[in-house]
Write an enzyme that holds these catalytic residues in place. Structure first.
Site, PDB file in Angstrom:
ATOM      1  N   CYS A   1      24.635  46.469  37.017  1.00 27.89           N
ATOM      2  CA  CYS A   1      23.453  46.419  37.872  1.00 27.89           C
ATOM      3  C   CYS A   1      22.834  47.809  37.913  1.00 27.89           C
ATOM      4  O   CYS A   1      23.514  48.797  38.205  1.00 27.89           O
ATOM      5  CB  CYS A   1      23.826  45.945  39.272  1.00 27.89           C
ATOM      6  SG  CYS A   1      22.436  45.938  40.425  1.00 27.89           S
TER       7      CYS A   1
ATOM      8  N   HIS B   1      32.893  42.517  33.440  1.00 33.55           N
ATOM      9  CA  HIS B   1      32.931  41.717  32.223  1.00 33.55           C
ATOM     10  C   HIS B   1      32.114  40.443  32.418  1.00 33.55           C
ATOM     11  O   HIS B   1      31.761  40.068  33.543  1.00 33.55           O
ATOM     12  CB  HIS B   1      34.373  41.320  31.867  1.00 33.55           C
ATOM     13  CG  HIS B   1      35.275  42.474  31.593  1.00 33.55           C
ATOM     14  ND1 HIS B   1      36.064  43.040  32.573  1.00 33.55           N
ATOM     15  CD2 HIS B   1      35.518  43.170  30.454  1.00 33.55           C
ATOM     16  CE1 HIS B   1      36.761  44.034  32.047  1.00 33.55           C
ATOM     17  NE2 HIS B   1      36.456  44.136  30.769  1.00 33.55           N
TER      18      HIS B   1
ATOM     19  N   CYS C   1      34.090  38.043  34.445  1.00 34.12           N
ATOM     20  CA  CYS C   1      34.215  38.396  35.861  1.00 34.12           C
ATOM     21  C   CYS C   1      32.906  38.229  36.613  1.00 34.12           C
ATOM     22  O   CYS C   1      32.808  38.662  37.763  1.00 34.12           O
ATOM     23  CB  CYS C   1      34.703  39.840  36.007  1.00 34.12           C
ATOM     24  SG  CYS C   1      36.279  40.189  35.200  1.00 34.12           S
TER      25      CYS C   1
ATOM     26  N   GLY D   1      62.094   8.046   9.902  1.00 35.28           N
ATOM     27  CA  GLY D   1      61.632   7.417   8.675  1.00 35.28           C
ATOM     28  C   GLY D   1      60.976   8.444   7.783  1.00 35.28           C
ATOM     29  O   GLY D   1      60.868   9.624   8.121  1.00 35.28           O
TER      30      GLY D   1
ATOM     31  N   SER E   1      54.779   9.054   2.576  1.00 33.92           N
ATOM     32  CA  SER E   1      54.288   9.625   1.325  1.00 33.92           C
ATOM     33  C   SER E   1      54.241  11.138   1.365  1.00 33.92           C
ATOM     34  O   SER E   1      54.331  11.783   0.318  1.00 33.92           O
ATOM     35  CB  SER E   1      52.888   9.075   1.032  1.00 33.92           C
ATOM     36  OG  SER E   1      52.898   7.662   1.015  1.00 33.92           O
TER      37      SER E   1
ATOM     38  N   THR F   1      58.869  13.573   6.056  1.00 36.44           N
ATOM     39  CA  THR F   1      59.912  12.839   6.768  1.00 36.44           C
ATOM     40  C   THR F   1      59.745  13.089   8.256  1.00 36.44           C
ATOM     41  O   THR F   1      59.535  14.230   8.684  1.00 36.44           O
ATOM     42  CB  THR F   1      61.304  13.299   6.316  1.00 36.44           C
ATOM     43  OG1 THR F   1      61.394  13.179   4.888  1.00 36.44           O
ATOM     44  CG2 THR F   1      62.376  12.450   6.945  1.00 36.44           C
TER      45      THR F   1
ATOM     46  N   ASP G   1      44.991   8.526   4.825  1.00 35.74           N
ATOM     47  CA  ASP G   1      46.163   7.653   4.680  1.00 35.74           C
ATOM     48  C   ASP G   1      46.219   6.650   5.825  1.00 35.74           C
ATOM     49  O   ASP G   1      47.266   6.449   6.447  1.00 35.74           O
ATOM     50  CB  ASP G   1      47.440   8.489   4.638  1.00 35.74           C
ATOM     51  CG  ASP G   1      48.642   7.682   4.154  1.00 35.74           C
ATOM     52  OD1 ASP G   1      48.433   6.676   3.449  1.00 35.74           O
ATOM     53  OD2 ASP G   1      49.774   8.052   4.485  1.00 35.74           O
TER      54      ASP G   1
END
Length: 813
Positions: free
Chosen positions: A198, A206, A209, A488, A491, A494, A602
């Site tokens: 100011c 900042h 702020c 499981g 492609s 795992t 996929d």
């Protein structure tokens, strides 16, 4: 407007109401401990008609129609009838409000509520019946009924010459580049490069702020630069009565940007704290002497004055007043003991004895360690005797001493030695150096602290916190999660069930020794995946670098759509309404991913999960194009090979003729195959066992799923949507936004058509009694002309027609 006459009041010694505490002025952010908040004393800046501080009877005025010498008999009169139920009150800073005239409420209470709501100190204001602040003030001990009955209009004005001079509700905030960095007045952290300030009150902050910046602009910060403002403040200080008048003038004289010394700014005032610093004979000058011993003593941090910046400027840090030094040393020791006591509470949770602790001896220029001070959250400055800079001169008493009780003194003694205004702002204002000192920038604190010497910057004995090992954003360290068991494989990796602040799915990717370019592309995709938040998309939680590249996602408590359709026994027969709802949720999730520029690559029923409630659908294993791309070297050039599940692979992906065959339309083709699975309960091309044959025929457009296996109750609009999704040309396929709209437009019949054949009665069989009764009724309903009813041929023809009509009505023919 007719002139209003005033009269003196004798009932003015009413104590301040305890229900109306004095609020803290926003524009004065450092006056948390000022004497303005004291209720037992009136502020010297307060007007005779201050809303919260009534004065003696000779300073209060009352509104009356005629000026009478005596007030006898006024209690016998009936309360006057007021003309206005609402009174307009004009407040400082061009604000206004309305006050309701309530029986028994005084004007002081009513107007104080308005001021406190706006964080304006009532002690600094006075109330008039005119817009001219020089007119006589009204008596605020009167009730609002009496004031309303005597006002020529329904308006009151609240004036404050002090607030209008030193405060403003409009900041002049501009973006500034701070080189070197300056401290933020909100968080006290440095502002690196860009920030805001100011131009009026010099408040720096900042961008983050900005919401904590004060609402009012404190113009007192510009006093050393604005001579007109100093003149106005001198005029206000001249109106202060009592012993505080000289104190206010002394402080203002020291802040004035004039070269000469103001007559009022003499050190011979009656204030004991001001007379403790004498200009004549109170300063020792230490010229610079270059010698090895002198250099050693100057660079040592234990010396009282470690180093002089210039040999031409005198060292003014040493004050030849031992009593003042001892007095300030006691204050600093008490503050240090309090700080150590608070640290002991924080570390152990209980009060530890601090008497056996070593209290360091504060030298001139040393600040209390650990104390952080800014303009929003001020602390007492621990610099005992003014600025330690060799290029500045302490022209004012030290902050924190005026208006505050010292050790061994009672609060009443200190409270009567200063004005509320001066005590509130004394430790917030910068100093102005004399002509002999070089120019310097204005500091937001009361003193300009000397920067440390090189030997003082680091403390070898101070324990340093261990540094946290660096890892990138959203990267999960190997010791932060636990792998439980394998779920499981697919492609591209795992899947394991694991623990990471809860149950998660950990997918180890089939990536071995990624190149730097592949790793960089993988991090870019992770940066996109971590921003995905949708109800129908599995939550991405992080990724793992070592020992193998893996991603961690939300664990789905349920089974995949593939298991519900093809694996579980007995097989689930979804109703058509449930099928449409599942397809809608898949379309919602895919439309969201495409809006984030994420191609699934996929999409299949194995990656569509149903939660335990069977009503929520989650899409998983999306994105990660780097992992889902396989490259081969042919003739020294890299060629991309199709990867994934061939049954859900689009024809253009199989052909790989384009540089980038993966588009939103390729995901739409996979969605169409998922529609076929859920509508037929079969996998496509189940009659062909040759993988290469499927790739060739689908890629050429010779093979499509068998449509005859789709259930018969499928709406025609859904069949048409399915055909559009698996079109050979990807440009003819819809996008997921259109798919979602078409699914929402599907309307199912309320009644389900029966698929079994009805029990039809043969015409040559014997009718039952009920059939005979209904047949007779049908014959009676038929119209037979009178001329033909007598012949048996006409009667038989009519009966046959009625039978045909009967069976047509009940759907038997």
């Amino acid at each position: 407007m007719s002139r209003i006459n005033f009269k003196k009041s004798s009932a003015s010694t009413t104590p301040t109401s305890p229900h109306c505490p004095s609020p803290r002025l926003i524009s004065l952010p450092r006056c948390a401990s000022s004497s303005i908040d004291r209720k037992d004393q009136a502020s010297p800046m307060a007007s005779p008609s201050t809303p919260l501080y009534p004065k003696h009877s000779d300073s209060l005025h009352s509104l009356s129609g005629h000026h009478s010498a005596g007030g006898a008999g006024t209690s016998d009169k009936e309360p006057p009838k007021f003309k206005y139920k609402m009174i307009m009150v004009h407040l400082p800073f061009d604000q206004h409000s309305r006050v309701e005239v309530r029986p028994g409420e005084t004007a002081r209470d009513a107007i104080s509520k308005l001021l406190k709501k706006r964080n304006i100190t009532p002690q600094l204001c006075h109330v008039n019946a005119s817009s001219d602040p020089k007119q006589e003030s009204i008596e605020l001990s009167l009730t609002m009924e009496e004031i309303a009955s005597r006002l020529p209009g329904n308006e009151l004005w609240v004036h404050s010459e002090y607030l209008n001079t030193v405060s403003s509700i409009k900041h002049a905030i501009v973006r500034r580049t701070f080189i070197p960095p300056k401290s933020c007045d909100v968080c006290n952290n440095p502002i690196w490069m860009m920030g805001f300030r100011c131009e009026f009150c010099q408040f720096k902050f900042h961008q983050r702020c900005s919401s904590f910046a004060p609402l009012y602009c404190d113009l007192l910060q510009s006093v050393p630069k604005n001579e007109d403002l100093v003149k106005e403040l001198f005029g206000i200080a001249s109106q202060v009565e009592g012993p505080d008048r000289s104190v206010a003038e002394i402080v203002l004289a020291n802040l004035a940007p004039t070269s000469g010394q103001s007559p009022a700014a003499t050190p011979d005032s009656s204030h004991p704290d001001l007379t403790s610093i004498k200009r004549t004979g109170g300063v020792k000058r230490h010229p610079m002497a270059v010698s090895p011993q002198n250099e050693t003593s100057q660079l040592s941090p234990s010396g009282p004055y470690p180093r002089d910046r210039s040999s031409s400027a005198p060292n003014i840090n040493a004050i030849n007043d031992e009593a003042t030094v001892q007095h300030n040393q006691r204050i600093l020791d008490a503050l240090e003991a309090q700080r150590l006591e608070e640290e002991s509470r924080d570390k152990t949770g209980s009060l530890l004895s601090t008497q056996a602790r070593h209290r360091p001896h504060f030298q001139s220029g040393h600040i209390l360690s650990g104390a952080r001070m800014n303009r929003l959250h001020p602390l007492v400055d621990c610099t005992p005797l003014g600025s330690n800079s060799p290029s500045s001169t302490c022209s004012s008493p030290p902050g924190g001493l005026i208006g505050q009780p010292t050790l061994g003194q009672s609060p009443n003694v200190s409270g009567s030695t200063t004005s509320s205004l001066v005590a509130a702002h004394l430790h917030t204002l910068p100093l102005t150096p004399p002509q002999s000192a070089p120019p310097q920038k204005i500091s937001p604190g009361f003193f300009r602290n000397r920067s440390r010497s090189p030997g003082e910057r680091l403390d070898a004995q101070r324990p340093r916190p261990p540094q946290k090992p660096h890892h990138e954003d959203w990267e999960i360290l190997p010791n932060e999660f636990i792998i439980q068991y394998k779920v499981g494989s697919g492609s591209f990796g795992t899947v394991y069930r694991g623990e990471f602040f809860g149950t998660v799915a950990i997918k180890k990717l089939n990536v071995v020794d990624p190149t730097p370019s592949q790793m960089a592309a993988f991090k870019n995709e992770v940066a996109v995946l971590k921003k995905t938040r949708h109800l129908n998309v599995l939550l991405f939680m992080g990724w793992v670098r070592e020992p193998e590249i893996a991603i961690i996602t939300q664990w789905c408590e349920g089974s995949s759509l593939y298991r519900h359709i093809h694996v579980q026994e007995p097989r689930v027969e979804f109703e058509m309404g449930a099928i449409i709802d599942i397809l809608k949720q898949v379309s919602l999730g895919m439309n969201y991913l495409h809006s984030k520029n994420i191609i699934h690559r996929d999409l299949k029923t194995n990656n569509i999960f149903l939660m335990d409630d069977m009503s929520t659908v989650k899409i998983g294993d999306f994105g990660l194009a780097t992992v889902k791309t396989k490259w081969t070297v042919n003739g020294g050039q890299q060629q991309q090979q199709p990867t994934g599940s061939i049954l859900w692979m689009a024809p253009e992906v199989i052909r790989m003729q384009d540089d980038n065959p993966y588009t939103p339309q390729s995901d739409v083709y996979s969605f169409g195959i998922c529609m076929y699975e859920i509508l037929s309960s079969h996998l496509p091309y189940s009659n062909i066992n040759n993988r290469d044959q499927i790739l060739f025929m689908v890629g050429r457009g010779y093979l499509r799923p068998d449509r005859s296996k789709i259930r018969h109750d499928t709406p025609k609009s859904m069949l048409k949507l399915y055909d559009n999704c698996i079109m050979f040309d990807r440009n003819e396929r819809p996008v997921f936004g259109e798919v979602l709209e078409r699914l929402r437009d599907i309307i199912l019949p309320k009644l389900t058509r029966s698929q079994s054949a009805p029990n039809v009665l043969h015409l040559d069989s014997q009718y039952s009694v009920m059939d005979a009764v209904m047949r007779s009724q049908m014959l009676s309903w038929s119209y037979i002309p009178p001329a033909t009813a007598k012949t048996p041929q006409s009667a038989a023809a009519a009966a046959a027609a009625n039978k045909k009509a009967y069976y047509n009505v009940y759907g038997l023919i």
